[in-house]
Design an enzyme around this catalytic site. Structure first.
Site, short mmCIF file in Angstrom:
data_model
loop_
_atom_site.label_atom_id
_atom_site.label_comp_id
_atom_site.label_asym_id
_atom_site.label_seq_id
_atom_site.Cartn_x
_atom_site.Cartn_y
_atom_site.Cartn_z
N MET A 1 0.82 -1.21 0.00
CA MET A 1 0.00 0.00 0.00
C MET A 1 0.86 1.26 0.00
O MET A 1 0.62 2.19 -0.76
CB MET A 1 -0.93 0.00 1.22
CG MET A 1 -1.94 -1.12 1.22
SD MET A 1 -2.94 -1.18 -0.27
CE MET A 1 -3.97 0.25 -0.06
N ASP B 1 10.70 3.17 5.61
CA ASP B 1 10.46 1.80 6.09
C ASP B 1 11.52 1.47 7.13
O ASP B 1 12.44 2.26 7.36
CB ASP B 1 10.47 0.80 4.92
CG ASP B 1 9.60 -0.42 5.21
OD1 ASP B 1 9.90 -1.16 6.16
OD2 ASP B 1 8.60 -0.62 4.50
N VAL C 1 2.04 0.86 7.74
CA VAL C 1 2.87 -0.24 8.25
C VAL C 1 1.98 -1.44 8.54
O VAL C 1 0.79 -1.43 8.23
CB VAL C 1 3.68 0.19 9.50
CG1 VAL C 1 4.62 1.34 9.16
CG2 VAL C 1 2.78 0.57 10.66
N LYS D 1 1.79 0.44 14.93
CA LYS D 1 1.24 1.70 14.45
C LYS D 1 1.45 2.81 15.49
O LYS D 1 1.79 3.94 15.16
CB LYS D 1 -0.24 1.54 14.09
CG LYS D 1 -0.44 0.74 12.77
CD LYS D 1 -1.85 0.83 12.25
CE LYS D 1 -2.19 -0.11 11.11
NZ LYS D 1 -1.54 0.12 9.84
N SER E 1 -7.00 -0.90 7.46
CA SER E 1 -8.25 -1.32 6.83
C SER E 1 -9.29 -1.74 7.85
O SER E 1 -10.46 -1.86 7.51
CB SER E 1 -8.00 -2.44 5.82
OG SER E 1 -7.07 -3.36 6.30
N HIS F 1 -8.24 5.52 4.01
CA HIS F 1 -8.21 4.11 3.61
C HIS F 1 -8.18 4.01 2.09
O HIS F 1 -9.19 4.26 1.42
CB HIS F 1 -9.44 3.41 4.20
CG HIS F 1 -9.55 1.97 3.86
ND1 HIS F 1 -10.74 1.29 3.82
CD2 HIS F 1 -8.61 1.05 3.53
CE1 HIS F 1 -10.54 0.04 3.48
NE2 HIS F 1 -9.25 -0.13 3.29
#
Ligand code: NAI
Length: 721
Positions: free
Chosen positions: A326, A345, A402, A409, A431, A452
């Site tokens: 994503m 990342d 993540v 998170k 999600s 989202h």
């Protein structure tokens, strides 16, 4: 206010300039029809006028009908008789009168002419078009569930032939000038500066103002023996049935119009066309398509839910946390929109891998000629792959993507906020995890929101914007501005487990698995879903996302809600597929399907042993209704609970988010299409047969009793056409 202007020059040539006041585009409105009828009568009756040029004072010649107006009268607001009259007025009093009034008319098409705009040009005796690729012509009515109801089907078929006309009408394709000339859709292509000159020159030749089909002895076809008609009529219906699954009535009506119309004298053919048009206008499918796919999608894209009192904002630098599937997609669409991206990342390799996703997509678009190498390089240069949180300084917005884990998170939220400016917004792409819960990790919960995105981000146009318990209006407005920058379509929902889209989508896949467990043949389930208009069946879909995903949602919900949690109807199927049968999905070697290397996928051969089919199988229509109804019921619950505030958001989100069939207009429009009362009665019947999940709530029942529909667009039946 007049929508056009009529001037007569010394040579007796009338120049009719279409120029609707206060509108960017000329459209066919009741006012325009009246103005045009008056202009035609003036040209017809004034002996000093030899002929007329119709052009536009705007960049476009004329778009089609005013869709918002059509929405108000579509889907049963008018009687068939009123709808017929609605079509006949422009068809007969405007276009046919123009064509047969004895004076020559020429369309000077200075820009795009679509739908009713192109029908007007078709009614003229000659068509000159500007040599500009933007000046496309065509009849796209089929895309809104209608057909051209002002002579378009009949004139086009007589001008370009039935085969080409069928293709143009069924695809609704917009054709650029050179091709339009080649097809016979226009008569002349000229440079912009010569447009009116060419139109005048044609009129000054004192042309004959009689169309070929009005010349005595004209025959449009040899009836049933015409081989082209036979070919079109024998091949097309099957093609249409296969591609639309008979959910869309317009393509068949278009074919009927061509078939019947070409056997009739022109005036009779126009009546046939109006009859078909009237039927489509009264059909809920046209209303559903116009309402959700065009009007409400357009409004959502223009940020209908944006709080007005917050000044417009722009993101110039965005942080993306997590460069996985994503995150790398969000980085790509952001860079494409001209935004600088910090793609972060936990390792340099992961971050770089995320950036490589953009490298690949950009290389493809250069290869396809959509992008120059230089432009692609510039887009790529905007993405900075990193592991360093300090790089986030200066970002107006951060999107977190993540792992789906509250602890991870929370950690990245804290680290990012330590670097971000005080006004920066923090958005989570979760999600399923409640936004209000995730915001607990933030020191500025008012600036915390859910954005989202859907996978793959570069192809899915929807963003579900989730308002957390403490999210401010300013945060909402700024986040919507970012979605607009990405040229995507947002819907706005309130916080809840699974929000709106994931929550309703789950019911579709659960119901599919439950049916398998009940002994319904898997191919039957999949086919029924496709017949309903879903892009793929629930079992194929599950194989793509893997059963691990819905299973994880169940585990998390159970952990969070404890005894209050009601396990989904497919709980056992999921458990067995994961732990007993051990076929979680395609990525793991197979699931409900098997994937041979050299052949297309097929249903797994062991499936019937694992879930033995019952001897008596239900009708496909019943399976289809189950799959549709369970989603409509869950959507209604989302409305009832206030998760979704606007029916438009629910319906637009369903179409764009998980491919809910467009002909229905979305899960709430579907309820309205069936009829609230009938829907509730059907749901009760299903609840008795399949389980309480189908039971309509008191809230929905009360709405049905009071006849309170979700939309209030339909005008009363007494309204004149
Ligand atoms: P993914 O597993 O492909 O990517 C997650 C990335 O986050 C990995 O590259 C990982 O290295 C990185 N990461 C993990 N912990 C990190 C940390 N502490 N600091 C920095 N980077 C870290 O997962 P995917 O599919 O991209 O999902 C990401 C989020 O988006 C999840 O919350 C998921 O629920 C959500 N989402 C996923 C959708 C999907 O279709 N996959 C659709 C919509 C939302």
């Amino acid at each position: 206010m007049k929508t056009l202007q009529l001037d007569v020059d010394a040579d007796g040539i009338a120049l009719i300039t279409l120029d609707a006041p206060d509108k960017p585009m000329n459209v066919v409105s009741p006012q325009f029809i009246d103005d045009m009828i008056a202009a035609i009568e003036r040209v017809a009756s004034d002996a000093a006028i030899k002929g007329a040029i119709i052009t536009s004072g705007k960049p476009a010649f004329m778009a089609g009908a005013d869709l918002k107006y059509i929405l108000g009268i579509a889907g049963g607001a008018l009687t068939l008789k009123q709808a017929y009259a609605f079509s006949q007025k422009p068809s007969v009093q405007m276009h046919r009168r123009l064509e047969t009034c004895g004076k020559p008319f020429v369309a000077a098409i200075n820009g795009l002419a679509l739908g009713g705009g192109y029908e007007l040009a078709l009614a003229c005796h000659h068509r000159v078009i500007v040599d500009d690729p933007k000046a496309v012509v065509g009849l796209p009515e089929v895309t809104v569930g209608l057909l051209p109801g002002s002579g378009g089907t009949q004139r086009l078929a007589r001008m370009v032939g039935v085969e080409k006309a069928a293709a143009l009408l069924l695809d609704g394709r917009q054709v650029p000038p050179a091709e339009a000339l080649q097809l016979g859709m226009v008569d002349q292509v000229v440079p912009a500066a010569d447009l009116l000159g060419a139109a005048r020159a044609w009129l000054l030749k004192s042309p004959n103002a009689v169309r070929v089909w009005d010349v005595k002895g004209y025959r449009s076809s040899n009836g049933l023996l015409n081989p082209t008609i036979v070919k079109v009529m024998s091949e097309r219906p099957a093609q249409i049935a296969a591609s639309t699954r008979r959910n869309y009535p317009a393509p068949i009506a278009i074919l009927d119009c061509l078939f019947q119309g070409l056997l009739l004298p022109f005036d009779k053919a126009l009546q046939v066309e109006s009859k078909h048009f009237a039927r489509l206008l009264c059909d809920p499918v046209a209303r559903n398509l116009i309402r959700t796919s065009f009007v409400n999608r357009g409004e959502a894209t223009k940020l209908a839910r944006r709080p007005n009192d917050v000044p417009k904002s722009k993101v110039t630098r965005v942080g993306v946390l997590g460069a996985g599937m994503m995150g790398s997609g969000i980085a790509y669409v952001s860079a494409l929109a001209g935004i600088d991206v910090v793609l972060l990342d936990s390792t340099a390799e992961q971050a770089e891998k995320g950036k490589q996703y953009s490298v690949k997509l950009l290389a493809k678009s250069v290869e396809r000629g959509k992008q120059t190498q230089a432009a692609a390089d510039a887009i790529l240069a905007r993405i900075k792959a990193t592991t360093d949180y300090q790089e986030l300084a200066g970002c107006e917005l951060v999107v977190e993507a993540v792992f789906e884990d509250v602890g991870i998170k929370a950690d990245v939220t804290k680290r990012a906020e330590a670097v971000l400016g005080s006004s920066a917004i923090f958005a989570s792409n979760t999600s399923t995890l409640p936004i209000t819960k995730l915001a607990e990790a933030s020191t500025r919960a008012a600036q915390f929101i859910g954005l989202h995105f859907f996978s793959p981000v570069d192809r899915m146009p929807l963003v579900e914007v989730i308002i957390g318990g403490r999210t401010s209006q300013e945060t909402l407005a700024k986040s919507l501005d970012y979605v607009a920058q990405l040229r995507m379509t947002p819907i706005v929902v309130n916080d809840s487990r699974g929000f709106y889209t994931s929550r309703v989508f789950q019911t579709f896949i659960h119901e599919g698995m439950r049916m398998l467990e009940e002994g319904i043949e898997p191919a039957r389930i999949e086919n029924a879903a496709i017949a309903a208009g879903f892009p793929v069946g629930p079992l194929a879909l599950l194989d793509e996302v893997t059963i691990e995903l819905p299973w994880k949602i169940v585990q998390e919900s159970e952990a969070a809600l404890g005894a209050n949690y009601v396990r989904p109807c497919a709980y056992d199927v999921m458990r067995r597929m994961l732990y007993e049968i051990k076929r979680p999905g395609r990525r793991h070697g197979g699931g409900f399907y098997e994937y041979p290397a050299e052949a297309p996928k097929r249903l797994w051969s062991g499936l019937s042993a694992a879930f033995p089919p019952a001897r008596k199988q239900p009708e496909v229509a019943e399976i289809r209704d189950r799959l549709l109804y369970i989603q409509s019921l869950e959507t209604a619950r989302c409305m009832e609970e206030g998760v979704v505030a606007h029916p438009a958001d629910a319906d637009v989100g369903a179409l764009l988010g998980w491919g809910f069939p467009a002909w229905t207009g979305g899960p709430l429009s579907l309820i309205e299409t069936v009829g609230l009362e009938k829907f509730v009665a059907q749901a009760e019947r299903m609840a008795a047969k399949y389980g309480p999940r189908f039971g309509p709530s008191d809230w929905l029942r009360a709405r049905a009793e009071q006849g309170e529909s979700f939309y209030q667009t339909a005008a009363p039946r007494t309204a004149a056409a």
